[in-house]
Design a protein around this motif. Structure first.
Motif, PDB file in Angstrom:
ATOM      1  N   ALA A   3      76.980  81.043  67.686  1.00 54.15           N
ATOM      2  CA  ALA A   3      77.937  81.199  66.375  1.00 54.15           C
ATOM      3  C   ALA A   3      79.739  81.387  66.274  1.00 54.15           C
ATOM      4  O   ALA A   3      80.288  81.948  66.929  1.00 54.15           O
ATOM      5  N   ALA A   9      79.068  85.022  56.982  1.00 52.29           N
ATOM      6  CA  ALA A   9      78.141  85.089  57.393  1.00 52.29           C
ATOM      7  C   ALA A   9      76.899  84.115  56.760  1.00 52.29           C
ATOM      8  O   ALA A   9      78.081  83.540  55.676  1.00 52.29           O
ATOM      9  N   ASP A  10      76.166  83.253  56.852  1.00 50.79           N
ATOM     10  CA  ASP A  10      75.594  82.517  56.270  1.00 50.79           C
ATOM     11  C   ASP A  10      75.353  82.767  54.574  1.00 50.79           C
ATOM     12  O   ASP A  10      75.643  81.688  54.077  1.00 50.79           O
ATOM     13  N   ASP A  11      74.998  83.493  53.906  1.00 53.31           N
ATOM     14  CA  ASP A  11      74.643  83.846  52.528  1.00 53.31           C
ATOM     15  C   ASP A  11      75.782  83.641  52.435  1.00 53.31           C
ATOM     16  O   ASP A  11      75.933  82.596  51.121  1.00 53.31           O
ATOM     17  N   GLY A  70      67.146  79.265  53.499  1.00 49.08           N
ATOM     18  CA  GLY A  70      67.049  80.476  54.367  1.00 49.08           C
ATOM     19  C   GLY A  70      66.443  80.330  55.867  1.00 49.08           C
ATOM     20  O   GLY A  70      66.011  81.870  55.951  1.00 49.08           O
ATOM     21  N   ALA A  72      65.470  79.444  58.749  1.00 44.68           N
ATOM     22  CA  ALA A  72      66.235  79.599  59.681  1.00 44.68           C
ATOM     23  C   ALA A  72      68.097  79.651  59.556  1.00 44.68           C
ATOM     24  O   ALA A  72      68.304  79.630  58.688  1.00 44.68           O
ATOM     25  N   ALA A  73      68.828  79.515  60.836  1.00 41.96           N
ATOM     26  CA  ALA A  73      70.434  79.862  60.442  1.00 41.96           C
ATOM     27  C   ALA A  73      70.501  78.068  59.696  1.00 41.96           C
ATOM     28  O   ALA A  73      69.789  77.027  59.504  1.00 41.96           O
ATOM     29  N   PHE A  74      71.870  78.787  58.994  1.00 37.81           N
ATOM     30  CA  PHE A  74      72.475  77.893  58.469  1.00 37.81           C
ATOM     31  C   PHE A  74      72.527  76.605  59.261  1.00 37.81           C
ATOM     32  O   PHE A  74      72.781  75.592  58.970  1.00 37.81           O
ATOM     33  N   LYS A  75      73.140  76.723  60.275  1.00 37.02           N
ATOM     34  CA  LYS A  75      73.463  76.372  61.695  1.00 37.02           C
ATOM     35  C   LYS A  75      72.171  75.277  62.120  1.00 37.02           C
ATOM     36  O   LYS A  75      72.145  74.290  62.306  1.00 37.02           O
ATOM     37  N   THR A  76      71.094  75.722  62.048  1.00 40.43           N
ATOM     38  CA  THR A  76      69.825  75.394  63.168  1.00 40.43           C
ATOM     39  C   THR A  76      69.354  74.020  61.731  1.00 40.43           C
ATOM     40  O   THR A  76      69.422  73.069  62.465  1.00 40.43           O
ATOM     41  N   TRP A  77      69.890  74.692  60.080  1.00 42.39           N
ATOM     42  CA  TRP A  77      69.209  73.761  59.699  1.00 42.39           C
ATOM     43  C   TRP A  77      70.505  72.167  59.263  1.00 42.39           C
ATOM     44  O   TRP A  77      69.644  71.386  59.413  1.00 42.39           O
ATOM     45  N   GLU A 179      66.267  77.018  72.164  1.00 42.34           N
ATOM     46  CA  GLU A 179      66.931  75.710  70.704  1.00 42.34           C
ATOM     47  C   GLU A 179      66.515  74.308  70.944  1.00 42.34           C
ATOM     48  O   GLU A 179      66.279  74.276  69.796  1.00 42.34           O
TER      49      GLU A 179
END
Length: 220
Positions: A3, A9-11, A70, A72-77, A179
């Motif tokens: 990251a 942060a994601d939120d 939410g 999963a992590a936003f990046k994963t999404w 990953e």
């Protein structure tokens, strides 16, 4: 996929994107687009196709940001959207069956499994002592190295799509097992089996090549 420290942060990140914050979108674009483009190239046939996959992914992210839950992590999404987009384009380009389908050619080991240590041994997956192929020397010049790379590339093209992609992500792109499982939606067991068979195929092609040229391949 570490990251980026510059991102919130994601939120906070998701809320800013939902509100149409252009500066935040530009930051995310700059931070992730390079690795996303490299990942897309694992699925499609040309750099131009990878660029189009990247563009389509960002469009899909902006259009679907309100649906991010939410889980999963936003990046994963985001990267999953990229993978799904790239897979569809790759399938269309190669006129082949879906990635998730089991292919008959991928149903069994390429190299005799008795040559490898099992889960009961000290180093599962490695060659048994005395069962590994041996190579007398490293390639002596650029011509030999180029030829070896050509053999590897040819072996890669013979792999089923999912095997080639898993092998590329793990061994060429440096993604971890977790990953790859998250990105491709496969289990850890499937990932290990696919990776083992793909590596075995490439080893087999190299061993055949070196045997034919008076040499044999040694597993590093």
């Amino acid at each position: 996929m570490t990251a980026a420290a510059a991102l919130p942060a994601d939120d906070i990140l998701v809320n800013q994107l939902r509100s149409g914050n252009e500066a935040t979108f530009a930051l995310v674009l700059d931070t992730w687009s390079g690795s996303m483009l490299r990942l897309a190239q694992s699925f499609v046939s040309t750099p131009a196709s990878a660029e189009e996959v990247l563009q389509d992914t960002w469009i899909a992210v902006i259009r679907g940001i309100d649906g991010f839950e939410g889980r999963a992590a936003f990046k994963t999404w985001v990267f999953r959207i990229l993978v799904n987009t790239a897979k569809k384009r790759g399938i269309k380009e190669r006129r082949t069956i879906p990635f998730a389908s089991l292919l008959p050619g991928d149903s069994g080991p390429v190299v005799d499994p008795t040559r490898f240590q099992t889960a009961a041994d000290h180093s599962p997956g490695r060659w048994h002592s005395g069962r590994e192929p041996h190579r007398r020397s490293e390639p002596e010049n650029e011509a030999e190295r180029t030829e070896m790379r050509s053999v590897i590339a040819a072996a890669m093209t013979e792999l089923p799509d999912r095997s080639r992609i898993v092998l590329t992500l793990r061994d060429a792109k440096g993604y971890s097992s977790d990953e790859v499982c998250a990105l491709l939606g496969i289990t850890a067991v499937n990932q290990r089996v696919i990776l083992h068979r793909a590596r075995a195929t490439v080893r087999s092609r190299l061993e055949t090549y070196f045997t034919a040229t008076g040499d044999t391949y040694a597993r590093r």
